[in-house]
Design a protein around this motif. Structure first.
Motif, PDB file in Angstrom:
ATOM      1  N   LEU A  92      -7.673  -4.279  -8.691  1.00 51.53           N
ATOM      2  CA  LEU A  92      -8.124  -3.033  -9.268  1.00 51.53           C
ATOM      3  C   LEU A  92      -9.164  -2.142  -8.505  1.00 51.53           C
ATOM      4  O   LEU A  92      -9.241  -0.923  -8.424  1.00 51.53           O
ATOM      5  CB  LEU A  92      -8.830  -3.360 -10.817  1.00 51.53           C
ATOM      6  CG  LEU A  92      -7.675  -3.928 -11.518  1.00 51.53           C
ATOM      7  CD1 LEU A  92      -8.177  -4.150 -13.080  1.00 51.53           C
ATOM      8  CD2 LEU A  92      -6.653  -2.946 -11.871  1.00 51.53           C
ATOM      9  N   LEU A 134       2.335   1.844  -3.653  1.00 48.68           N
ATOM     10  CA  LEU A 134       1.486   2.356  -4.496  1.00 48.68           C
ATOM     11  C   LEU A 134       1.136   3.835  -4.064  1.00 48.68           C
ATOM     12  O   LEU A 134       0.687   4.679  -4.950  1.00 48.68           O
ATOM     13  CB  LEU A 134       0.216   1.355  -4.471  1.00 48.68           C
ATOM     14  CG  LEU A 134       0.513  -0.062  -4.979  1.00 48.68           C
ATOM     15  CD1 LEU A 134      -0.864  -0.954  -4.696  1.00 48.68           C
ATOM     16  CD2 LEU A 134       0.915  -0.186  -6.441  1.00 48.68           C
ATOM     17  N   GLN A 179       0.805  -1.149   0.049  1.00 46.10           N
ATOM     18  CA  GLN A 179      -0.027  -0.221  -0.038  1.00 46.10           C
ATOM     19  C   GLN A 179       0.953   1.419  -0.185  1.00 46.10           C
ATOM     20  O   GLN A 179       0.423   2.238  -0.784  1.00 46.10           O
ATOM     21  CB  GLN A 179      -0.794   0.074   1.265  1.00 46.10           C
ATOM     22  CG  GLN A 179      -2.093  -1.012   1.097  1.00 46.10           C
ATOM     23  CD  GLN A 179      -3.196  -0.940   2.217  1.00 46.10           C
ATOM     24  OE1 GLN A 179      -2.756  -0.070   3.454  1.00 46.10           O
ATOM     25  NE2 GLN A 179      -4.242  -1.533   1.999  1.00 46.10           N
ATOM     26  N   LYS A 186      -1.525   8.488 -12.163  1.00 49.34           N
ATOM     27  CA  LYS A 186      -2.844   8.539 -11.980  1.00 49.34           C
ATOM     28  C   LYS A 186      -3.408   6.931 -11.602  1.00 49.34           C
ATOM     29  O   LYS A 186      -2.622   6.078 -11.746  1.00 49.34           O
ATOM     30  CB  LYS A 186      -3.548   9.009 -13.229  1.00 49.34           C
ATOM     31  CG  LYS A 186      -3.230  10.761 -13.275  1.00 49.34           C
ATOM     32  CD  LYS A 186      -4.097  11.068 -14.720  1.00 49.34           C
ATOM     33  CE  LYS A 186      -3.580  12.464 -14.925  1.00 49.34           C
ATOM     34  NZ  LYS A 186      -4.295  13.024 -16.136  1.00 49.34           N
ATOM     35  N   LYS A 187      -4.505   6.871 -11.268  1.00 51.05           N
ATOM     36  CA  LYS A 187      -5.139   5.540 -11.047  1.00 51.05           C
ATOM     37  C   LYS A 187      -5.019   4.581 -12.277  1.00 51.05           C
ATOM     38  O   LYS A 187      -4.692   3.249 -11.931  1.00 51.05           O
ATOM     39  CB  LYS A 187      -6.472   5.495 -10.603  1.00 51.05           C
ATOM     40  CG  LYS A 187      -6.460   6.074  -9.133  1.00 51.05           C
ATOM     41  CD  LYS A 187      -8.091   6.316  -8.584  1.00 51.05           C
ATOM     42  CE  LYS A 187      -8.169   6.649  -7.210  1.00 51.05           C
ATOM     43  NZ  LYS A 187      -9.545   6.866  -6.886  1.00 51.05           N
ATOM     44  N   ARG A 188      -5.308   5.185 -13.420  1.00 50.15           N
ATOM     45  CA  ARG A 188      -5.274   4.248 -14.522  1.00 50.15           C
ATOM     46  C   ARG A 188      -3.770   3.967 -14.851  1.00 50.15           C
ATOM     47  O   ARG A 188      -3.559   2.561 -15.308  1.00 50.15           O
ATOM     48  CB  ARG A 188      -5.604   5.080 -15.746  1.00 50.15           C
ATOM     49  CG  ARG A 188      -4.800   6.181 -16.272  1.00 50.15           C
ATOM     50  CD  ARG A 188      -5.632   7.038 -17.368  1.00 50.15           C
ATOM     51  NE  ARG A 188      -5.064   8.066 -17.594  1.00 50.15           N
ATOM     52  CZ  ARG A 188      -4.283   8.351 -18.603  1.00 50.15           C
ATOM     53  NH1 ARG A 188      -3.676   7.420 -19.211  1.00 50.15           N
ATOM     54  NH2 ARG A 188      -3.744   9.649 -18.779  1.00 50.15           N
ATOM     55  N   ILE A 210      -1.374   3.134 -12.260  1.00 55.25           N
ATOM     56  CA  ILE A 210      -1.326   2.295 -11.496  1.00 55.25           C
ATOM     57  C   ILE A 210      -1.883   1.014 -11.711  1.00 55.25           C
ATOM     58  O   ILE A 210      -1.498  -0.009 -11.696  1.00 55.25           O
ATOM     59  CB  ILE A 210      -1.761   2.595  -9.962  1.00 55.25           C
ATOM     60  CG1 ILE A 210      -0.886   3.966  -9.562  1.00 55.25           C
ATOM     61  CG2 ILE A 210      -1.616   1.753  -8.891  1.00 55.25           C
ATOM     62  CD1 ILE A 210      -1.275   4.596  -8.510  1.00 55.25           C
ATOM     63  N   ARG A 211      -3.290   1.026 -12.335  1.00 57.37           N
ATOM     64  CA  ARG A 211      -3.856  -0.271 -12.692  1.00 57.37           C
ATOM     65  C   ARG A 211      -3.206  -0.694 -14.007  1.00 57.37           C
ATOM     66  O   ARG A 211      -2.933  -2.246 -14.098  1.00 57.37           O
ATOM     67  CB  ARG A 211      -5.363   0.192 -13.486  1.00 57.37           C
ATOM     68  CG  ARG A 211      -6.161   0.450 -11.971  1.00 57.37           C
ATOM     69  CD  ARG A 211      -7.595   0.318 -12.463  1.00 57.37           C
ATOM     70  NE  ARG A 211      -7.864   1.847 -13.627  1.00 57.37           N
ATOM     71  CZ  ARG A 211      -8.458   2.793 -13.230  1.00 57.37           C
ATOM     72  NH1 ARG A 211      -8.899   3.025 -11.772  1.00 57.37           N
ATOM     73  NH2 ARG A 211      -8.665   3.935 -13.759  1.00 57.37           N
ATOM     74  N   SER A 238       1.385   7.134  -6.417  1.00 53.51           N
ATOM     75  CA  SER A 238       0.149   8.303  -6.525  1.00 53.51           C
ATOM     76  C   SER A 238       0.636   9.707  -6.181  1.00 53.51           C
ATOM     77  O   SER A 238       0.448  10.704  -6.883  1.00 53.51           O
ATOM     78  CB  SER A 238      -1.014   7.890  -5.627  1.00 53.51           C
ATOM     79  OG  SER A 238      -2.009   8.747  -5.880  1.00 53.51           O
ATOM     80  N   VAL A 274      -7.501  -0.197  -5.600  1.00 56.38           N
ATOM     81  CA  VAL A 274      -6.947   0.959  -6.206  1.00 56.38           C
ATOM     82  C   VAL A 274      -8.029   1.926  -6.391  1.00 56.38           C
ATOM     83  O   VAL A 274      -7.539   3.184  -6.137  1.00 56.38           O
ATOM     84  CB  VAL A 274      -6.037   0.653  -7.644  1.00 56.38           C
ATOM     85  CG1 VAL A 274      -5.635   1.702  -8.166  1.00 56.38           C
ATOM     86  CG2 VAL A 274      -4.981  -0.338  -7.073  1.00 56.38           C
ATOM     87  N   SER A 275      -9.086   1.763  -7.029  1.00 54.03           N
ATOM     88  CA  SER A 275     -10.052   2.443  -7.503  1.00 54.03           C
ATOM     89  C   SER A 275     -10.546   3.249  -6.144  1.00 54.03           C
ATOM     90  O   SER A 275     -11.150   4.639  -6.172  1.00 54.03           O
ATOM     91  CB  SER A 275     -11.237   2.040  -8.475  1.00 54.03           C
ATOM     92  OG  SER A 275     -10.728   1.469  -9.376  1.00 54.03           O
TER      93      SER A 275
END
Length: 195
Positions: free
Chosen positions: A190, A105, A102, A114-116, A118-119, A109, A193-194
């Protein structure tokens, strides 16, 4: 000339950005080896045991055994129960791994990912992990299948002992089952993360 330069620059940037995430995924897995290694080993052992049960159930010598239908039915129930149990094991170990990551990640950030992004990184990591887990698990299962044969022939001595072979159906079934299980754990990652 300016248009050609811009198009070539765009293509070069695109190639580098595509290569960035696979390299970053490999680096991340190496940096977190103390967490990733137990996860990969545990999941590979789970896959190996599943393959070995399927190997016994789909062995060509099974049909020649007396009472083969009863044994096959019993092994089918064992496989189903094992699949449910192993799904919990893989999900739990995946949750343990993600909890330890965590901070990493979160740092990505903070650094502007961005989250996309990281995904996308997690998708590459899961692809590499799936290849190691499923491929390594099946290879380990093939190695261990000799011990399973010896155990089975000792517990059930018959005139038609099972022989060593690699049933393609057992391999295919194992790949499909654990591809689905790992895809499920990836969707869980995912979702985390979202959130």
């Amino acid at each position: 000339y300016t248009t050609l330069f811009r198009s070539s620059y765009t293509r070069e940037t695109l190639v580098h950005s595509r290569a960035l995430y696979p390299r970053l995924a490999v680096h991340s897995m190496r940096a977190n080896a103390r967490f990733y290694l137990p996860y990969l080993v545990a999941c590979a052992v789970v896959v190996a045991l599943h393959y070995d049960i399927q190997f016994l159930n789909m062995n060509s010598g099974m049909e020649q055994l007396p009472g083969s239908s009863s044994v096959s039915g019993l092994l089918a129930v064992v496989v189903l129960a094992y699949d449910v149990f192993s799904t919990f094991i893989v999900t739990y170990t995946n949750g343990f791994l993600m909890k330890r990551r965590q901070k990493e990640l979160g740092l990505y950030s903070i650094l502007g990912m961005k989250k996309r992004h990281i995904r996308k990184l997690l998708r590459w990591e899961m692809m590499y992990a799936a290849m190691i887990i499923i491929g390594g698990g099946i290879l380990l299962g093939i190695v261990l299948s000799g011990a399973f044969l010896l155990l089975f022939n000792t517990l059930m001595p018959t005139d038609v002992p099972l022989r060593f072979e690699i049933p393609p159906i057992a391999v295919d079934f194992t790949v499909v089952v654990y591809a689905v299980v790992l895809a499920f754990t990836h969707l869980v990652n995912l979702a985390k993360v979202s959130l």
